[in-house]
Design an enzyme around this catalytic site. Sequence first.
Site, short mmCIF file in Angstrom:
data_model
loop_
_atom_site.label_atom_id
_atom_site.label_comp_id
_atom_site.label_asym_id
_atom_site.label_seq_id
_atom_site.Cartn_x
_atom_site.Cartn_y
_atom_site.Cartn_z
N PRO A 99 0.84 -1.20 0.00
CA PRO A 99 0.00 0.00 0.00
C PRO A 99 0.87 1.25 0.00
O PRO A 99 1.76 1.40 0.85
CB PRO A 99 -0.78 -0.12 1.31
CG PRO A 99 0.10 -0.96 2.21
CD PRO A 99 0.84 -1.90 1.30
N HIS A 318 8.35 -0.21 7.04
CA HIS A 318 7.74 0.88 6.30
C HIS A 318 8.74 1.48 5.30
O HIS A 318 8.77 2.69 5.07
CB HIS A 318 7.25 1.96 7.27
CG HIS A 318 6.00 2.68 6.82
ND1 HIS A 318 4.75 2.39 7.31
CD2 HIS A 318 5.81 3.68 5.92
CE1 HIS A 318 3.86 3.18 6.75
NE2 HIS A 318 4.47 3.98 5.90
C1 FNR Z 1 4.57 3.90 1.93
N1 FNR Z 1 4.14 2.88 2.79
C2 FNR Z 1 2.85 2.87 3.24
N2 FNR Z 1 2.44 1.87 4.06
C3 FNR Z 1 1.16 1.80 4.48
O1 FNR Z 1 0.80 0.89 5.21
N3 FNR Z 1 0.27 2.77 4.07
C4 FNR Z 1 0.61 3.80 3.27
O2 FNR Z 1 -0.22 4.61 2.92
C5 FNR Z 1 1.96 3.88 2.85
N4 FNR Z 1 2.39 4.90 2.08
C6 FNR Z 1 3.67 4.92 1.58
C7 FNR Z 1 4.07 5.94 0.73
C8 FNR Z 1 5.35 5.93 0.17
C9 FNR Z 1 5.74 7.01 -0.78
C10 FNR Z 1 6.23 4.87 0.48
C11 FNR Z 1 7.59 4.79 -0.13
C12 FNR Z 1 5.86 3.89 1.36
C13 FNR Z 1 5.04 1.76 3.11
C14 FNR Z 1 4.87 0.64 2.07
O3 FNR Z 1 3.65 0.00 2.20
C15 FNR Z 1 5.97 -0.42 2.22
O4 FNR Z 1 6.02 -0.85 3.54
C16 FNR Z 1 7.33 0.10 1.80
O5 FNR Z 1 7.22 0.95 0.68
C17 FNR Z 1 8.23 -1.05 1.47
O6 FNR Z 1 9.51 -0.62 1.25
P1 FNR Z 1 10.14 -0.33 -0.21
O7 FNR Z 1 9.82 -1.51 -1.09
O8 FNR Z 1 9.53 0.93 -0.71
O9 FNR Z 1 11.56 -0.21 0.14
#
Ligand code: FNR
Length: 421
Positions: A99, A318
Site C-alpha cells: 500500500p 515501512h
Molecule cells: C509507503 N508505505 C505505506 N504503508 C502503508 O501501510 N500505508 C501507506 O499509505 C503507505 N504509504 C507509503 C508511501 C510511500 C511514498 C512509500 C515509499 C511507502 C510503506 C509501504 O507500504 C511499504 O512498507 C514500503 O514501501 C516497502 O519498502 P520499499 O519496497 O519501498 O523499500
Amino acid sequence: MAFSAIDWQKKIYLNGFAGKRPVVPTDFESLEHSARVRLSQQAYAYVSGGAGEQSTLRSNRVGFENIKIVPKMLRDVEIRNTTINLFGRSVPSPILFAPIGVLELVHPDGDLAVAKAAVNLDVPFIFSNQASVAMEHCAKVMGDKPRWFQLYWSKSRALISNFIHRAEACGCETIVVTLDTTMLGWRPMDLNLGYLPFLEGKGIAQYTSDSVFQTMLDEPDATQYAKLPLSVEAIRGAIGMARRYPGNNLVAKITSGRPLRAVRKFIDIYSNPATTWDDLQFLRGLTKLNIILKGILHPDDAVKAIQFGMDGIIVSNHGGRQVDGAIATIQALPAVIEAVRNQIPVLLDSGVRTGADVFKALALGAKAVCVGRPYVYGLAIAGQQGVEDVIHHMMTQFELTMALAGCSQISEINSTFVRTT
Ligand code: FNR
C-alpha cells in the site's frame, strides 16, 4: 496467456536488436534515476526518503546483500511454476503491491493506474488508507481480481467501521492493519523542504469520499488550530486543496470552508498513538475478512499477533520511513519465522528491489513479498505500463534466479539455498 519469463527477457533483447530500449529500466538504480528526473523535488523526496540519517533504508539493502544464494546444479528446471496460494487464492508469483499513499504525486492516474496494472498482472493490490483515489473507483476496474485494504488505526471507531464495511463492499479479501505509523517518523528529506502532501489535500480520498467522515465535518469543532501563515504559496495551496475536494463548483467549495476542514480533521484523527493490542478485538469483531498486521519486526509481537487471532503478518519497517536505525526486515525475518512456527503466513517488505531479493526472502521463510518504491517509480515513468513493466522485470528475474539456483517450484525454495555472511 500466462506470463513467460523467458519470453519477456527475449522480447527485451529482440526490441533492442530493432533499436528499441526498454522505457522502464531493468535495474533499480537506473529505475530510480529515470523516475527522479520526471518528478518534482517534493514528490521525489516524499517517495524516496527515509527516516533520520536514512540508516534503516540502507540497512534494508545491506541486509539483502548479506544474504548469498548458493545454487544447486543438475536439478531439471525446464518446467517451472512460481504460483503461490495465499489465503485460498492462487496468484502467479509471490509478489504483491504494497500500500502506497499519495500516488497522485507521481502520476495523475495514481491508484487507478496501479489497479489496472494489477488486473493485467493478476498481482494483489493493497489499497492504501492514504490513497489518492477512493477504493470504490479502483475496485470498479478490478473485476474479481485480488485486492486488500490497508487501514491506519484512526481515533474514530465509527470511521474505522465504515472503512472496513466499504472495503468489504469493494471485494477486499484481507485487511492489512499498519501498526508502525502511530505518528509520522522524522523524515529530513520532507522536513528540509517543509513538505507534507496531506496539507495540500493530497492522499485523503478515502476520507473525503466517506459518509462518516463527511458527517464529522458537519460537527462543531472546538480544536484550536494553528493559524496558517498568509502567503502566495499558502493561497495557491488552499485553491489546490479545494480543487481536489469532491464536487465541481470550486468557488462554492472554497467558500464552504470544507476542504480546509477536511485536511484539519484528517490530521487530527488519522492515527491513534494510544492504540494497544486489545483494540484489535474491535476489528476482529467487525469483520470476517482476514486481518494481517503490517510493521512487525519483533518475534514477541509475532507471537502476540497469533494470540490475538490475526491471520498473518507483514515483516516491515515501512521502507525505512519510520524508525531510523531499525533492523532490516530480511534480518528480522528468521526470528519471526521461528516464533510463528508455521501457524500463519509471514510476508515481508522494505528494500525488495530484485527477483533475487524475492528468492532470498522466500528462502528465509516468507510466503510472499510486497513491493513498494519500485512500482511507484514505474508509475512515474510510464503510468500503468510502467507499473506492469517493473513487476514483469521482477517476476522474470525471480523465475530466472529460482531456476538458476536449482528450484522449479516455490515449495523447493528453503534455507539450504542461502547463506548469511
Ligand atoms: C509507503 N508505505 C505505506 N504503508 C502503508 O501501510 N500505508 C501507506 O499509505 C503507505 N504509504 C507509503 C508511501 C510511500 C511514498 C512509500 C515509499 C511507502 C510503506 C509501504 O507500504 C511499504 O512498507 C514500503 O514501501 C516497502 O519498502 P520499499 O519496497 O519501498 O523499500
